[in-house]
Design an enzyme around this catalytic site. Sequence first.
Site, short mmCIF file in Angstrom:
data_model
loop_
_atom_site.label_atom_id
_atom_site.label_comp_id
_atom_site.label_asym_id
_atom_site.label_seq_id
_atom_site.Cartn_x
_atom_site.Cartn_y
_atom_site.Cartn_z
N THR A 49 0.86 -1.19 0.00
CA THR A 49 0.00 0.00 0.00
C THR A 49 0.90 1.24 0.00
O THR A 49 2.12 1.12 0.01
CB THR A 49 -0.92 0.04 1.24
OG1 THR A 49 -0.13 0.42 2.39
CG2 THR A 49 -1.55 -1.33 1.50
N CYS A 50 0.28 2.42 0.04
CA CYS A 50 1.10 3.63 0.03
C CYS A 50 1.91 3.78 1.31
O CYS A 50 2.91 4.50 1.34
CB CYS A 50 0.23 4.87 -0.19
SG CYS A 50 -1.00 5.15 1.09
N SER A 202 -8.87 9.00 -5.51
CA SER A 202 -9.40 10.19 -6.18
C SER A 202 -10.90 10.33 -5.92
O SER A 202 -11.42 11.44 -5.77
CB SER A 202 -9.13 10.12 -7.68
OG SER A 202 -7.74 10.11 -7.93
#
Length: 438
Positions: A49-50, A202
């Site tokens: 993941t980020c 987003s």
Amino acid sequence: MHLAVVGLSHRTAPVAVREKLSIPEQQVEAAIQQLKSYPHIEEVAILSTCNRLEIYCVTRATEPGVREITQFLSEHSHLPLGELRPHLFVLLHQDAVMHLMRVAAGLDSLVLGEGQILSQVKTMYKLGQQYEGVGRILNRLLKQAVTAGKRVRTETSIGTGAVSISSAAVELAQLKVIARDDRSDGNLAGQRVLILGAGKMSRLLVQHLIAKGADTIQILNRTLGRAEELAKQYGGDLQIQVGLLSGLMNAIVEADIVFTSTSATDPILDRAKLEMVLAPEQRLMLIDIAVPRNVAADVVELTSVESYNVDDLREVVAQNQESRRKLAEEAEALLEEEVDAFDNWWQSLDTVPTINCLRDKIEMIREQELEKALSRLGTEFGDKHQAVVEALTRGIVNKILHDPMVQLRSQQDIEARRRAVDALQMLFNLDPQGQLSS
């Protein structure tokens, strides 16, 4: 077999290191196959993941297995072992189990209690199964972790009102606009907002931007379909513009705040590109929530540009953390139950060789005695009657074995279970190890 997790996270490594270790979904299959090719790795699952890269594995031997994973990470990231090791953590068996439970529940996240991590754990599980990295042990562990994450969200309030990476990014923009423009309301009306990417992050950005009053939003994506879907879903009275990433530099000129969240593996914005299009007096705020980063580090050299990444969100989420500490304590108690449940299952695996050995021995006796009986009865004893007797003997054996086997598997006292296994082996003269070696 031994259980381990090797990885790094926002707690141990900055984004500049994390992005080098990131394994995009399209690379997971190759990574799993490479890891499984090592001699000591039996099962493997990858969480990328980020904010973290973690490799969960079942190894034949702990030390060489961990060494093989560390070597893989060094090769994948092109970081020398000496540079990589300070950022890595290694957790074994029960510590690894509890860590995964905490991760799935959002208790180890930068944003305490955030919900997106559970879907990422589910994706790890799905891909691990799809690419044959997950076997019997990780299958049970990952299933238990998903259950733990769901329980924490349904039986505590930790997920209620939790901020996400996207909402924290919008809040950071709001704080910086207030400080920059000396505004007290924090409303983002009048700010020209550009979003790069049209994925889940987003989607959340659009929601939170609208809630903060943003009234001029443009979304650029590699393909128009997802961007148009997003604009249609959240636009309402607000006209959200959409376009292709190929028009990025033209759109930058018309933006005040840019959020980047694409799956690009290399920066799509850097100093050179911005210098070519930005007027000297144009102020621009870049908030990059992608890992690997979409914005190169050298943009900070431009005096008119403010640039932030996921590591800069700490100041925003810190306010949210303290109010959630109490809820986290409630969640920890639930996780202990899930860890115990997995550990009991793990310990019960010790009984499997003895159970199989006993079943095999009794089955052999049944077959031998049945064969003797049928030979005495002679040829006049028809096939139909033989089938009835066969079923009868199988039924007797299964019913005799059922209760002892259930009791043995469900015994939660480890010492009592060990004594029961020893007693079975002695009373029936069983040698599970000898059977395994043969």
